[in-house]
Design an enzyme around this catalytic site. Sequence first.
Site, short mmCIF file in Angstrom:
data_model
loop_
_atom_site.label_atom_id
_atom_site.label_comp_id
_atom_site.label_asym_id
_atom_site.label_seq_id
_atom_site.Cartn_x
_atom_site.Cartn_y
_atom_site.Cartn_z
N LEU A 14 0.85 -1.20 0.00
CA LEU A 14 0.00 0.00 0.00
C LEU A 14 0.89 1.25 0.00
O LEU A 14 1.04 1.92 1.00
CB LEU A 14 -0.93 -0.03 1.23
CG LEU A 14 -2.13 0.89 1.21
CD1 LEU A 14 -3.01 0.62 0.00
CD2 LEU A 14 -2.94 0.72 2.48
N HIS A 15 1.49 1.53 -1.15
CA HIS A 15 2.36 2.71 -1.29
C HIS A 15 1.53 3.89 -1.80
O HIS A 15 0.31 3.81 -1.87
CB HIS A 15 3.56 2.40 -2.18
CG HIS A 15 3.19 2.03 -3.58
ND1 HIS A 15 2.98 2.96 -4.56
CD2 HIS A 15 2.97 0.83 -4.16
CE1 HIS A 15 2.65 2.35 -5.70
NE2 HIS A 15 2.65 1.04 -5.47
N ALA A 16 2.17 4.98 -2.14
CA ALA A 16 1.49 6.26 -2.42
C ALA A 16 0.38 6.17 -3.48
O ALA A 16 -0.72 6.67 -3.24
CB ALA A 16 2.51 7.32 -2.83
N ALA A 19 -2.55 3.90 -2.35
CA ALA A 19 -3.12 4.50 -1.14
C ALA A 19 -3.99 5.71 -1.49
O ALA A 19 -5.05 5.91 -0.89
CB ALA A 19 -2.02 4.91 -0.17
#
Length: 67
Positions: A14-16, A19
């Site tokens: 769940l990176h930028a 997200a």
Amino acid sequence: MAERRVNVGWTEGLHARPASIFVRAATAAGIPVTICKAGGTPVNAASMLGGLGLGAQGGEEIVLASD
């Protein structure tokens, strides 16, 4: 309280980018939604920093909940 357990589908976790998509969906729901790792402390799903702070990795189980 409604609850759903899901696995993070993005291999990078769940990176930028994922997200931000998730935060937009949680905000559009119009009701308070929380997210946490299984057994962890829930945070506001509409908060970008809260979601990134989980450090959820690809394939890891997360819990979504709402009243």
